[in-house]
Design a protein around this motif. Structure first.
Motif, mmCIF file in Angstrom:
data_model
loop_
_atom_site.group_PDB
_atom_site.id
_atom_site.type_symbol
_atom_site.label_atom_id
_atom_site.label_comp_id
_atom_site.label_asym_id
_atom_site.label_seq_id
_atom_site.Cartn_x
_atom_site.Cartn_y
_atom_site.Cartn_z
ATOM 1 N N GLY A 1 0.788 -1.223 0.000
ATOM 2 C CA GLY A 1 0.000 0.000 0.000
ATOM 3 C C GLY A 1 0.819 1.271 0.000
ATOM 4 O O GLY A 1 0.353 2.335 0.428
ATOM 5 N N GLY A 2 2.053 1.182 -0.475
ATOM 6 C CA GLY A 2 2.889 2.375 -0.543
ATOM 7 C C GLY A 2 3.552 2.767 0.759
ATOM 8 O O GLY A 2 4.161 3.839 0.864
ATOM 9 N N ARG A 3 3.449 1.923 1.785
ATOM 10 C CA ARG A 3 4.142 2.234 3.041
ATOM 11 C C ARG A 3 5.640 2.356 2.789
ATOM 12 O O ARG A 3 6.204 1.630 2.001
ATOM 13 N N GLY A 4 6.263 3.282 3.499
ATOM 14 C CA GLY A 4 7.689 3.472 3.295
ATOM 15 C C GLY A 4 7.985 4.448 2.170
ATOM 16 O O GLY A 4 9.059 4.414 1.580
ATOM 17 N N THR A 5 7.009 5.335 1.887
ATOM 18 C CA THR A 5 7.191 6.365 0.855
ATOM 19 C C THR A 5 7.318 7.749 1.477
ATOM 20 O O THR A 5 8.231 8.501 1.146
ATOM 21 N N ASN A 6 6.397 8.083 2.371
ATOM 22 C CA ASN A 6 6.335 9.413 2.956
ATOM 23 C C ASN A 6 6.926 9.438 4.366
ATOM 24 O O ASN A 6 6.915 8.435 5.083
ATOM 25 N N GLY A 7 7.415 10.615 4.746
ATOM 26 C CA GLY A 7 7.987 10.749 6.076
ATOM 27 C C GLY A 7 8.055 12.198 6.515
ATOM 28 O O GLY A 7 7.789 13.123 5.739
ATOM 29 N N THR A 8 8.432 12.393 7.767
ATOM 30 C CA THR A 8 8.533 13.736 8.312
ATOM 31 C C THR A 8 9.668 14.516 7.652
ATOM 32 O O THR A 8 10.710 13.950 7.314
ATOM 33 N N ALA A 9 9.456 15.804 7.494
ATOM 34 C CA ALA A 9 10.503 16.652 6.919
ATOM 35 C C ALA A 9 11.556 17.023 7.951
ATOM 36 O O ALA A 9 12.641 17.480 7.601
ATOM 37 N N HIS A 10 11.236 16.803 9.225
ATOM 38 C CA HIS A 10 12.126 17.226 10.309
ATOM 39 C C HIS A 10 12.399 16.061 11.259
ATOM 40 O O HIS A 10 11.885 16.015 12.381
ATOM 41 N N PRO A 11 13.205 15.098 10.812
ATOM 42 C CA PRO A 11 13.475 13.915 11.639
ATOM 43 C C PRO A 11 14.309 14.243 12.874
ATOM 44 O O PRO A 11 15.080 15.210 12.890
ATOM 45 N N GLN A 12 14.129 13.439 13.904
ATOM 46 C CA GLN A 12 14.919 13.564 15.125
ATOM 47 C C GLN A 12 16.078 12.569 15.038
ATOM 48 O O GLN A 12 16.053 11.509 15.667
ATOM 49 N N GLN A 13 17.064 12.916 14.237
ATOM 50 C CA GLN A 13 18.190 12.030 13.991
ATOM 51 C C GLN A 13 19.087 11.951 15.225
ATOM 52 O O GLN A 13 19.547 12.983 15.713
ATOM 53 N N PRO A 14 19.318 10.736 15.760
ATOM 54 C CA PRO A 14 20.170 10.613 16.946
ATOM 55 C C PRO A 14 21.637 10.881 16.621
ATOM 56 O O PRO A 14 22.060 10.730 15.464
ATOM 57 N N PRO A 15 22.429 11.276 17.627
ATOM 58 C CA PRO A 15 23.845 11.578 17.379
ATOM 59 C C PRO A 15 24.656 10.369 16.944
ATOM 60 O O PRO A 15 25.560 10.484 16.106
ATOM 61 N N MET B 1 11.353 3.338 9.564
ATOM 62 C CA MET B 1 12.544 4.178 9.444
ATOM 63 C C MET B 1 12.319 5.276 8.399
ATOM 64 O O MET B 1 12.747 6.426 8.581
ATOM 65 N N THR B 2 11.634 4.942 7.294
ATOM 66 C CA THR B 2 11.330 5.948 6.278
ATOM 67 C C THR B 2 10.285 6.927 6.788
ATOM 68 O O THR B 2 10.389 8.137 6.568
ATOM 69 N N THR B 3 9.267 6.430 7.480
ATOM 70 C CA THR B 3 8.242 7.298 8.042
ATOM 71 C C THR B 3 8.858 8.343 8.968
ATOM 72 O O THR B 3 8.464 9.517 8.952
ATOM 73 N N LEU B 4 9.835 7.919 9.760
ATOM 74 C CA LEU B 4 10.531 8.826 10.675
ATOM 75 C C LEU B 4 11.696 9.536 9.985
ATOM 76 O O LEU B 4 12.337 10.396 10.585
ATOM 77 N N ASN B 5 11.978 9.136 8.737
ATOM 78 C CA ASN B 5 13.013 9.748 7.901
ATOM 79 C C ASN B 5 14.399 9.666 8.548
ATOM 80 O O ASN B 5 15.200 10.607 8.468
ATOM 81 N N LEU B 6 14.672 8.546 9.200
ATOM 82 C CA LEU B 6 15.933 8.359 9.912
ATOM 83 C C LEU B 6 16.988 7.718 9.024
ATOM 84 O O LEU B 6 16.704 6.805 8.248
ATOM 85 N N ASP B 7 18.215 8.174 9.160
ATOM 86 C CA ASP B 7 19.348 7.509 8.529
ATOM 87 C C ASP B 7 19.842 6.425 9.483
ATOM 88 O O ASP B 7 19.752 6.575 10.707
#
Length: 259
Positions: free
Chosen positions: A19-33, A54-60
């Motif tokens: 269903g397209g999960r893993g396409t959209n995410g937040t523009a302002h991720p809380q990337q950990p150090p 991980m994509t939804t939260l836009n995390l590397d």
């Protein structure tokens, strides 16, 4: 080229089944150090659940591929966690090591989500991942078994870097190749942040020159890629190679690390 187009169609079918999960995410991720580390393999439906979040939260995060038959990171993760079960998350920021996809998902939303709570659509996955499993099969079960030619080789000195997002069919093809070659890499999520981002790089819903959301993650990504955002994008710091286009990336990986 025909075989590559078949891979693209299979990867598209795989994305559609979820269903397209893993396409959209937040523009302002809380990337950990400290980078999150995920031991997983592309063809696992349970791992796919985590990658979607991980994509939804836009995390590397760093990926340590553990295909069936592989040894390089399967043995390493057993030393860390005590058993070979996937996915396996190592979060040095919280001193946490987790198995079980649902537990990992709750952890990610708790520490890196905007509210600290897991949204309902991600909080109660079925025990049998029927749709994700169907997606794996639709994708030809790529990214499941190791390429036996590379079993005795050492990993590259530096992590490769890949920009993409979970549901991207072209990114999926590259991730599958990285998996079977047991190549560790840092995955930079490039989630779509708003409706203007939807569509392929040259066929976005909003015509004209692409302008990312001001202050969003894609604004920073554009500085890496140049005039437009296109995924997948691979950078290999071991050789200095930088590549767009999934077919070219796969060809490079096979020649450099698989032959």
């Amino acid at each position: 080229m025909l075989m590559h187009q078949v891979k693209v169609l299979q990867a598209l079918a795989s994305a559609a089944l979820e269903g397209g999960r893993g396409t959209n995410g937040t523009a302002h991720p809380q990337q950990p150090p400290n980078a999150l580390k995920l031991y997983e393999f592309e063809g696992s439906p349970f791992c796919r659940r985590v990658r979607e979040v991980m994509t939804t939260l836009n995390l590397d995060y760093e990926v340590y591929p553990c295909p069936k038959g592989g040894k390089r990171y399967r043995d390493e993760m057993k030393k860390l966690g005590g058993r070979r079960q996937f996915p396996f998350l190592v979060d040095e920021n919280t001193g946490t090591q987790l198995y079980e996809s649902q537990d990992i998902i709750h952890h990610l939303f708790k520490y890196y989500g905007s509210t600290g709570r897991t949204p309902k659509k991600y909080s109660h996955y079925p025990k049998v991942p029927a749709l994700a499993l169907a997606g794996t099969l639709a994708n030809g079960a790529r990214g499941v078994w190791v390429n036996k030619k590379i079993l005795e080789r050492k990993a590259p000195e530096q992590l490769l870097e890949l920009w993409g997002f979970e549901a991207s069919p072209y990114t999926r093809i590259v991730r599958a190749e990285l998996t079977v070659l047991e190549l560790p890499f840092k995955f930079h999520n490039v989630a779509k942040e708003r409706w203007q981002d939807q569509g392929l790089a040259v066929l976005r819903l909003k015509p004209g020159k692409y302008i990312p959301l001001a202050g969003g993650k894609r604004e920073h990504v554009l500085k890496v890629m140049g005039e437009n955002i296109q995924v997948p994008y691979l950078v290999d710091p071991n050789t200095g190679v930088k590549l767009f286009e999934s077919a070219e990336i796969v060809k490079y990986l096979q020649k450099q690390y698989g032959s």
